[in-house]
Enzyme design. Sequence first.
Site, PDB file in Angstrom:
ATOM      1  CB  ALA A 142      -0.914   0.005   1.223  1.00 40.91           C
ATOM      2  CB  SER A 160       2.118  -0.049   5.479  1.00 40.44           C
ATOM      3  OG  SER A 160       3.281  -0.226   6.281  1.00 40.44           O
ATOM      4  CG  ASP A 161       6.275   2.553   0.829  1.00 44.52           C
ATOM      5  OD1 ASP A 161       7.327   2.067   1.304  1.00 44.52           O
ATOM      6  OD2 ASP A 161       6.256   3.222  -0.218  1.00 44.52           O
ATOM      7  CD1 TRP A 162      10.724   0.056   6.050  1.00 40.67           C
ATOM      8  CD2 TRP A 162       9.105  -0.859   4.823  1.00 40.67           C
ATOM      9  NE1 TRP A 162      10.913  -1.314   6.053  1.00 40.67           N
ATOM     10  CE2 TRP A 162       9.938  -1.900   5.312  1.00 40.67           C
ATOM     11  CE3 TRP A 162       8.013  -1.214   4.035  1.00 40.67           C
ATOM     12  CZ2 TRP A 162       9.717  -3.246   5.035  1.00 40.67           C
ATOM     13  CZ3 TRP A 162       7.787  -2.561   3.745  1.00 40.67           C
ATOM     14  CH2 TRP A 162       8.622  -3.550   4.241  1.00 40.67           C
ATOM     15  CB  ALA A 217       2.634   4.025   4.235  1.00 44.09           C
TER      16      ALA A 217
END
Length: 807
Positions: free
Chosen positions: A190, A223-225, A227
């Site tokens: 995401a 999640s993206d880091w 995010a």
Amino acid sequence: MYDDVIEKALAALDLDTKTRLLAGQDMWTLPGVAEIGLAPIVMSDGPIGVRGQKWTGDAAIALPSPTAQAASWDPGLAEENGRLLAQEARRKGVHVLLAPTVNLHRSPLGGRHFEGFSEDPYLTGQMAAAFVRGVQSGGVATTVKHFVANDAETDRMSVDNIVGERALRELYLAPFETVVKEAGAWGVMAAYNAVNGASMTTNGELQNGVLRGEWGFDGFIVSDWTASRDTVGSAMGGTDVAMPGPVTVYGEALAAAVREGRVPEEVVDAMVRRVLLLAARVGALAGAPAAVGELPARIDGPAQARRAAARSFVLARNDGGLLPLAGVRRIAVSGMAAREPRVMGGGSAQVFVPSVATPLDALREALPGVEIDYRVGADARTLLPPYAGAATATARDAAGNVLVAEELAESRVAWMGELPAGLDPAALATVELRATIVPDESGEHVLSLAGAGMFTLVVDGERLFEGPQIPEGDDPVAAFISPPETRFAVAMTAGTPVEVAVTAAIDPRQVRGPLKMVFFTLGHSRPVPDEEAGLAEAAEAARGADVAIVFVNTTEAVESEGFDRKSLALPGRQDDLVSRVAAANGRTIVVVTAGAPVEMPWLEEVPAVLLTWFGGQEFAPALAAVLTGAEEPGGRLPTTWPRRLSDAPVSAVVPTGGKLVYEEGVFIGYRAWERRDAVAPAFWFGHGLGYTTWDYADIAVDADDTAGESLGTVRVTVDNEGGRAGREVVQVYLEPVEADEERPARWLAGFAAVEAAAGEGVEVHIPIPARAAQVWENGGWVTRRGAYVVHAGRSVADLRLSAVIEV
């Protein structure tokens, strides 16, 4: 096949353990639970290699950038690349590869476009699906990213991208849909951004509704880091894993939300099931056989990287057949990139490669007996490379006591996410990087200090710098990708060692939380002439040569993750270099190293231009093979190259009031260019020349049942009329006979590569998917009935044959 094992494991977990499983235990791993036979799950960045859990020192195979891979128009090659990266992942103990990126080239200013494939959703989807099949055939999971519309870097953490339903479905969601349905991706990442008002990590409409509900995606969403910033919103919105850990919106925060009735426990159970399914597939859950029992045959990494690079190079211009090189006795080479090639993009796509051959070395090896006269010409480097010799890093406490010391592969301290084993962050006060530079030539060398924070630089006992270096903006990732740099001229004598020490004072905030970051570089450059002298030397060398080759490139400061480009101009005085060399020698070849389009104001001044993207670790030998004709340049453009930024039909990447409106709808890339009769790009989508000539001899369309998955199959016959074997990419475009202002004039509907010996003809069969004649309206896919022209050709602007099909 895993239901019983997963349910048994889930039943053995209490709430706190379940929520802990959904939060990273550190920068790159999910925690294991020995009681249920669950091993820790390790993730690593891609997409050109497998970095592992360390930013440097852990050697990896480096493939060409995804734009280069897409330029091959070869899904089979992409699948082989994926198998190689799975092999690399297994070697490093990695279960999940954080790749591929399938965001589109909406604007040429997108700073991270080198990490995506193309401006076209069909080409992107086909290449990405093949890559995913390759990786997962090796028992390693992929995470297709960044879901969705993460097409620029400006304010990427907070921007709200406003995208109409048609554009969202027909362009930006389309490659994700292809990868999920055709390749069965085991994971999706995401994005940071919001879409139409909802942050992607909380966007239940797209994650739960479209991705899982409509497409049947059964994998996990990470999640993206950093995010995920909302515990309830992320859990209810479909995000299964919040990275990095251990402090995230999940774990203890999620357990509290369940106990307080804000998140139903069955939602958490569903999230854990998906993580356990991931573990089962990659062989990390006891009692569950891994999804892949028999691994693919081993791949020779360097050989594959070399093949992928040669297949990607796009010969954009070749007037008079200047390439391949033949009968030359003296070549004048200029440009810093000939001696220090840029082989990968900046940011999370980087991997550590111990050594990379230079184009100079490769040309000399490929052309024994040919005099190659090299002059720097123009130095456009915005960051100097780290000194390549041995170095050490020593961590100390406030009293000067040594906490940890480690050997470095290059003069760069790169601790990101995790500190060296045994290093207590609370005690860390300074880190010293020390190297002994033994110059190979006398003169004024340049040292640099790149990094954000408080530093001291000492050279042979003399303190040259003490003070702060302050980055622009507040994005820590951007600060480490493109840090502030200070340079120092130092006179050195060949063979005489120079002792250099850089000491970084550590701010406690650097080493708290999940994004622990100690990152700085001691850069080094040999002596180079001043700009005017360098340009004059290069032109004079070219004047007496049979051929001149100029290398130009973008730098980390203008094309990288973390920020968008502000122009398409080559940095420094590289344009001047090309013009001066071309004026001195009418047989000038320009080799362009860039991950996305650049302006070429000298284009009409040179007979040959070769676009090489970021070519990976085997760039140099692949380039030498193509320049000398041992290999053919196999690439075709995956994105349209404008002559100048002002010509580009879509360029905006900067939000207004926190929103970036995709007001162009479905008209991006060549779809938009074809609506502008008065302005043509430098090179159209699909363009690329080879070393032989092709005749498009015949086309026929076999219609299928239009209620199925295919509209029909196009049969195209092409003849190799040149004097050597070659490769051609046959491209098929669909165009409605009755013009429709709501749709592009034509669009890519299929493609295939063919190879043929000199004088040989080949028939290729290309299926047209049913989706090619569909549009998204009123909440669903609708087939637009009527007559369509099926074009076959060499690019969207070079169509050779056509037939008509009724849909």
